[in-house]
Design an enzyme around this catalytic site. Structure first.
Site, PDB file in Angstrom:
ATOM      1  N   ASN A   1      22.962  17.260  23.937  1.00 28.64           N
ATOM      2  CA  ASN A   1      22.163  16.783  25.077  1.00 28.64           C
ATOM      3  C   ASN A   1      21.073  17.823  25.298  1.00 28.64           C
ATOM      4  OD1 ASN A   1      21.095  15.996  27.510  1.00 28.64           O
ATOM      5  ND2 ASN A   1      22.908  16.537  28.725  1.00 28.64           N
ATOM      6  N   TRP A   2      19.881  17.504  24.802  1.00 34.40           N
ATOM      7  CA  TRP A   2      18.796  18.502  24.887  1.00 34.40           C
ATOM      8  C   TRP A   2      18.315  18.710  26.318  1.00 34.40           C
ATOM      9  CZ3 TRP A   2      14.777  17.348  20.397  1.00 34.40           C
ATOM     10  CH2 TRP A   2      15.417  17.509  19.159  1.00 34.40           C
ATOM     11  N   LYS A   3      18.616  17.790  27.212  1.00 29.70           N
ATOM     12  CA  LYS A   3      18.053  17.830  28.570  1.00 29.70           C
ATOM     13  C   LYS A   3      16.531  17.861  28.460  1.00 29.70           C
ATOM     14  CE  LYS A   3      22.319  19.847  30.077  1.00 29.70           C
ATOM     15  NZ  LYS A   3      23.046  20.487  31.151  1.00 29.70           N
TER      16      LYS A   3
ATOM     17  N   HIS B   1      25.029  11.279  33.871  1.00 22.98           N
ATOM     18  CA  HIS B   1      25.166  12.731  33.780  1.00 22.98           C
ATOM     19  C   HIS B   1      25.131  13.320  35.195  1.00 22.98           C
ATOM     20  CE1 HIS B   1      24.287  16.924  32.977  1.00 22.98           C
ATOM     21  NE2 HIS B   1      24.768  16.722  31.764  1.00 22.98           N
TER      22      HIS B   1
ATOM     23  N   GLU C   1      23.662  15.733  36.415  1.00 25.94           N
ATOM     24  CA  GLU C   1      22.309  16.089  36.887  1.00 25.94           C
ATOM     25  C   GLU C   1      21.581  14.843  37.403  1.00 25.94           C
ATOM     26  OE1 GLU C   1      21.180  18.241  33.337  1.00 25.94           O
ATOM     27  OE2 GLU C   1      22.686  19.740  33.858  1.00 25.94           O
TER      28      GLU C   1
ATOM     29  N   GLU D   1      32.813  16.051  32.146  1.00 26.96           N
ATOM     30  CA  GLU D   1      32.000  17.254  32.294  1.00 26.96           C
ATOM     31  C   GLU D   1      32.174  17.830  33.689  1.00 26.96           C
ATOM     32  OE1 GLU D   1      28.488  17.325  29.291  1.00 26.96           O
ATOM     33  OE2 GLU D   1      27.832  16.413  31.151  1.00 26.96           O
TER      34      GLU D   1
ATOM     35  N   GLY E   1      26.252  24.543  32.003  1.00 30.90           N
ATOM     36  CA  GLY E   1      25.171  25.520  31.998  1.00 30.90           C
ATOM     37  C   GLY E   1      25.517  26.836  32.668  1.00 30.90           C
TER      38      GLY E   1
ATOM     39  N   SER F   1      29.394  24.019  28.829  1.00 35.86           N
ATOM     40  CA  SER F   1      29.403  25.326  28.171  1.00 35.86           C
ATOM     41  C   SER F   1      30.215  25.349  26.873  1.00 35.86           C
ATOM     42  CB  SER F   1      29.878  26.424  29.134  1.00 35.86           C
ATOM     43  OG  SER F   1      28.993  26.512  30.250  1.00 35.86           O
TER      44      SER F   1
ATOM     45  N   GLY G   1      25.198  20.856  25.748  1.00 35.94           N
ATOM     46  CA  GLY G   1      23.853  21.062  26.277  1.00 35.94           C
ATOM     47  C   GLY G   1      23.159  22.217  25.576  1.00 35.94           C
ATOM     48  N   GLY G   2      23.144  23.368  26.233  1.00 33.07           N
ATOM     49  CA  GLY G   2      22.384  24.527  25.753  1.00 33.07           C
ATOM     50  C   GLY G   2      22.608  24.842  24.282  1.00 33.07           C
TER      51      GLY G   2
HETATM   52  P1  PGA Z   1      25.974  22.830  28.708  1.00 30.92           P
HETATM   53  O1  PGA Z   1      25.607  21.347  29.202  1.00 30.92           O
HETATM   54  O2  PGA Z   1      26.623  22.707  27.359  1.00 30.92           O
HETATM   55  O3  PGA Z   1      24.658  23.550  28.653  1.00 30.92           O
HETATM   56  O4  PGA Z   1      26.901  23.408  29.730  1.00 30.92           O
HETATM   57  C1  PGA Z   1      26.440  20.265  28.917  1.00 30.92           C
HETATM   58  C2  PGA Z   1      25.876  19.014  29.520  1.00 30.92           C
HETATM   59  O5  PGA Z   1      25.333  19.077  30.638  1.00 30.92           O
HETATM   60  O6  PGA Z   1      25.919  17.927  28.892  1.00 30.92           O
END
Ligand code: PGA
Length: 244
Positions: A9-11, A95, A97, A166, A172, A208, A229-230
């Protein structure tokens, strides 16, 4: 054993040059191994770039959100059928967010999942509790409510989605839920899916995930992969998670 699915998930990250390097590495260096699939969910403007780079490779691509509407006066929104036109296989919906920053409710998330399915996409429906909810002992209640909304809205089609657990406090933050913390939540989600006739739905863990904790998570009986994500922005790290 269910297959493992690892989704990046590049966001809201990337640019044409950086994406080209990352997608190029994934397309040349990832070879589908038995029971392992890899995908990236990119910002909508880069769907064409993802298709050009990944078409013919073993890596699938998708979007990070879709509108719950089919078409019309929804300035700024992107429909599921538009995403599907770019060869996408997946669309993340709900998600945390989006739930927190855009006020998406369980009803909206369910409508988005339905729109994705109608366009031929596989929705990746996200569920997860905040830190405050966990500390109040509400993890199971919150996560079950979020999944049940999807089950109720989708009926038998619940079998066609992917679920991602999640925990919001782990996204993050570098604070991964340990395999021992995540597994019971996954088992609870699994039991509800089984009751809904969808026991084979993949339940991914997200928050994470890194190369150094992926193997322990993937060893759990009800963790079927990861939403990353990251760490998905780094080709080496992401590929290592894919192989963990
Ligand atoms: P993260 O994000 O791996 O950076 O914690 C995961 C996500 O929000 O899908």
């Amino acid at each position: 054993m269910r297959d493992k699915l690892i989704v990046g998930n590049w966001k809201m990250n990337g640019d044409l040059a950086t994406n080209a390097r990352l997608l190029g590495r994934l397309s040349t260096d990832w070879h589908a191994t038995q029971g392992r699939a890899l995908a990236v969910c990119v910002p909508a403007p880069y769907l064409a770039q993802a298709r050009a780079a990944l078409d013919g490779s073993d890596v699938a691509w998708g979007a990070q959100d879709v509108s719950e509407h089919r078409a019309g006066a929804y300035t700024g929104d992107v429909s599921a059928s538009m995403v599907a036109e770019f060869g996408a296989r997946y669309a993340i919906v709900g998600h945390s967010e989006r739930r927190q920053l855009h006020g998406e409710t369980d009803a909206i998330v369910s409508a988005k999942a339905r729109a994705a399915l109608a366009a031929g996409l596989t929705p990746i429906g996200c569920v997860g509790e905040t830190l405050a909810e966990r500390e109040r002992g509400e993890t199971d209640a919150v996560v079950a409510r979020q999944l049940d909304a999807l089950i109720e809205a989708l009926g038998r089609d619940i079998a066609r989605i992917v679920v991602a657990y999640e925990p919001v406090w782990a996204i993050g933050t570098g604070r991964t839920a340990s395999a021992a913390q995540a597994q019971p939540v996954h088992a609870m989600l699994r039991s509800r899916l089984v009751r809904a006739g969808a026991g084979d739905v993949a339940v991914l863990y997200g928050g994470s995930v890194k190369a150094n904790n992926a193997a322990a998570l993937f060893a759990m009986p009800d963790i079927d992969g990861a939403l990353v994500g990251g760490a998905s922005l780094d080709a080496d790290e992401f590929l290592m998670i894919g192989r963990a």
